[in-house]
Design an enzyme around this catalytic site. Structure first.
Site: not given
Ligand code: OAD
Length: 225
Positions: A102, A113, A169, A86-87, A194
């Site tokens: 998201h 409304c 990621g 969401v950034d 990843n």
């Molecule tokens: P997570 O925190 O679950 O996972 C982040 C992933 O990024 C992990 O697998 C890390 O290994 C990887 N990672 C870290 N640094 C990295 C880098 N430099 N390059 C590539 N990968 C890297 O976050 P999300 O999978 O985004 O939802 O989480 C999914 C959703 O859970 C989010 O959209 C949010 C959260 O609750 C809502 O808010 C609805």
């Protein structure tokens, strides 16, 4: 080509992930901050947190991973970038067709409304209550809420018709987003980028173990050569 990104792509821009070391859900209570019930209970607390996050997004800059994806779109006739983030960093990097599963933190919307209000300067606490009797809330998807259906359908269609899908990621823990990389990706060759093993690693065709800001520019260079 379809790409699914998660918070890991923004970690090299200085933004925290959710579940990793220093992750947001390790230090904050999800149900307080990211659920309709939490908002109902304490809208000011929720807005204080999202105002801080929006300010952090605003200060952050897209990194080499976001930039590489923005440049990659010009190499393919059919290129869809699906993000859980969401950034707004993909848009700021210049990606054009971005499906924000998201939602985003650019606007608030009224629970009564559906009026909208820009979050350019954050959400003032005295403006949360709307004249219609509703309340302004962040225009993002909280736990227990459905994804915006038009965005979800467009994401499924893009994944189903892709030859190649990059999964960058994300831990692959949150559904239905994660299903785009497994059950809804048709015949696509799925490439995970990843540094760590994830819930999706066993299901993808190949994993490139490295950070997004390192691997994506290398991939872009190879696609161009
Ligand atoms: P997570 O925190 O679950 O996972 C982040 C992933 O990024 C992990 O697998 C890390 O290994 C990887 N990672 C870290 N640094 C990295 C880098 N430099 N390059 C590539 N990968 C890297 O976050 P999300 O999978 O985004 O939802 O989480 C999914 C959703 O859970 C989010 O959209 C949010 C959260 O609750 C809502 O808010 C609805």
């Amino acid at each position: 080509m379809a790409v699914l990104t998660g918070s890991g792509i923004s970690s090299e821009s200085g933004l925290p992930t959710f579940r990793g070391a220093g992750g947001l859900w390790r230090t904050h209570r999800v149900e307080q901050l990211a659920s309709p019930e939490g908002f109902e209970r304490d809208p000011r607390l929720v807005w204080t947190w999202y105002n801080e996050r929006r300010a952090a997004h605003h200060q952050a800059q897209p990194n080499a991973g976001h930039d590489a994806l923005a440049q990659m779109q010009d190499l393919f006739g059919d290129f869809t970038l699906i993000t859980q983030n969401v950034d707004s960093l993909h848009l700021r990097a210049g990606s054009r067709r971005v499906l924000e599963l998201h939602g985003n933190l650019r606007e608030a919307r009224c629970t009564g409304c559906a009026a909208r209000r820009s979050l350019e300067d954050g959400m003032p606490m005295d403006a949360i209550d709307h004249a219609c009797g509703g309340r302004f809330r962040p225009d993002i998807v909280w736990f227990g809420e459905p994804l915006p259906q038009d965005v979800w359908h467009a994401a499924m269609e893009a994944s189903m018709r892709a030859d190649v899908m990059l999964v960058v990621g994300t831990s692959g823990m949150v559904y239905p987003a994660a299903a785009l990389a497994t059950e809804f990706c048709g015949e696509a060759f799925v490439v995970e980028i990843n540094p760590e093993e994830t819930a999706l690693s066993h299901a993808v065709d190949v994993t490139l173990r490295g950070s997004a800001a390192t691997v994506l520019p290398e991939l872009l260079a190879r696609l161009r050569s």
